[in-house]
Motif scaffolding. Structure first.
Motif: not given
Length: 376
Positions: A338-346, A352-355
């Motif tokens: 239920g936790i929303l983070a942003a993908p590093g690919e943004f 790519q391997a991060y958030c």
């Protein structure tokens, strides 16, 4: 062919909607840490100034009032180690994002010109290049450009503290970029919107260096522009209260074009900015709030086995997994909690391997996110 929406990337957060829906299905509800939007109250001095100045029927000046520009000059002298800015070096902007997106075009960049920005970077630097019709080149230091035959006019974007990584550039690193740019007649623009939120030493004690610091400029502002926003330090994202400062010649060029476009900061917002820029106590209190939330989320992420990197300043934690799995997969793992983070690919393929996880949630939401991570 004119610019169309189809020629720009898909808006990043539109791509996150399916995972937001998944996270919202959690029995205890969604904790959205994907966007750094403030949730705490706007300082009372800003609210009162806005109310007091609400009866302002006339058009405001694009340049801003002399009082606002003086407040910005005082802010730089008091908080950024920049004691000698002239009033004509300051220009209010309607939030910092529009300034980032429009800066290349307002500076006359176009086809055949180049916008350089970090390999992991706020997407709007690239969008601004596209809006102007300029090419984009990725580099994290002048050394990355060794041997490159760069033609046309050049704009270099620096971002310190970085969104999303939270890394800070020293005065020496900033000065290296300025030296490289001046040898080539390039312009350097620095996005410094998170400068008031340093967590680790030496930045917490000494402050985050500004592009306009004399240690960086050598006492000359030519070719330099810095951007700052009250969205972070004063919870004023809804006010769209920001400004740029630097080379008076470049500032005047942008002022003249903004007059034709009609990019005028509303007078009540200018009054609120003047009040906020003088209220160091509110800024310090908000920083303590974010520091408390940061420590809680940092402990929860590392306790759950994630690896936090950079994140020495700003509103985010930048993290990966021990196996450096794709960031979208990590976002999906967190969405199951239920936790929303942003993908590093943004922020580019190098992420790519991060958030990225924001600190902008209530104390209760941060405590709940930490509890879910501990129980995962």
């Amino acid at each position: 062919m004119g610019l169309t929406a189809d020629s720009l990337p898909v808006f990043p957060w539109d791509r996150l909607e399916p995972l937001k829906t998944q996270a919202a299905a959690h029995p205890a509800g969604l904790i959205d840490l994907s966007v750094g939007t403030p949730v705490d109250p706007v300082p009372e001095v800003m609210q009162e100034a806005l109310r007091t100045a609400s009866d302002t029927p006339g058009y405001p000046a694009v340049a801003g009032t002399a009082e606002l520009r003086q407040a910005v000059v005082d802010h730089y002298a008091r908080r950024r180690r920049v004691p000698d800015l002239p009033l004509e070096a300051v220009l209010p902007t309607i939030g910092s994002k529009e300034a980032v997106a429009l800066l290349p075009a307002l500076l006359g960049f176009g086809s055949g010109d180049v916008v350089i920005h970090p390999t992991v970077a706020y997407p709007t630097y690239d969008v601004g290049a596209k809006l102007a019709g300029a090419a984009t080149l990725l580099a994290d230091s002048p050394e990355d450009l060794a041997g490159r035959d760069i033609k046309g006019r050049v704009l270099v974007w620096l971002n310190s503290p970085s969104n999303p990584t939270g890394r800070v550039m020293s005065a020496g690193r900033l000065a290296n970029w300025v030296s490289w740019a001046r040898q080539r007649g390039a312009i350097v623009a620095a996005d410094e919107c998170y400068a008031g939120l340093a967590w680790e030493e030496p930045w917490a004690s000494d402050g985050v260096p500004s592009l306009l610091d004399r240690r960086v400029t050598g006492g000359r502002l030519d070719g330099l522009v810095a951007l700052y926003s009250l969205s972070k330090q004063s919870n004023a994202a809804g006010y769209r209260a920001a400004f740029l400062a630097g080379d008076p010649v470049l500032v005047d060029q942008m002022r003249q074009l903004r007059r034709h476009i009609g990019l005028m900061m509303p007078a009540p917002i200018q009054a609120a900015m003047i009040a906020a820029l003088a209220d160091d106590a509110a800024v310090a209190a908000q920083r303590r709030t974010y520091q408390r939330r940061r420590l809680q989320l940092l402990a929860a992420l590392t306790g759950a086995g994630y690896l936090v990197e950079g994140s020495e300043a700003g509103l985010y934690l930048w993290f990966t997994t021990p196996g450096a799995q794709d960031g979208w997969r990590t976002v999906a793992d967190l969405a199951s909690l239920g936790i929303l983070a942003a993908p590093g690919e943004f922020y580019g393929t190098a992420g790519q391997a991060y958030c990225r996880m924001a600190l902008t949630a209530s104390d209760a939401a941060v405590a709940e996110a930490a509890a879910r991570l501990a129980g995962a």
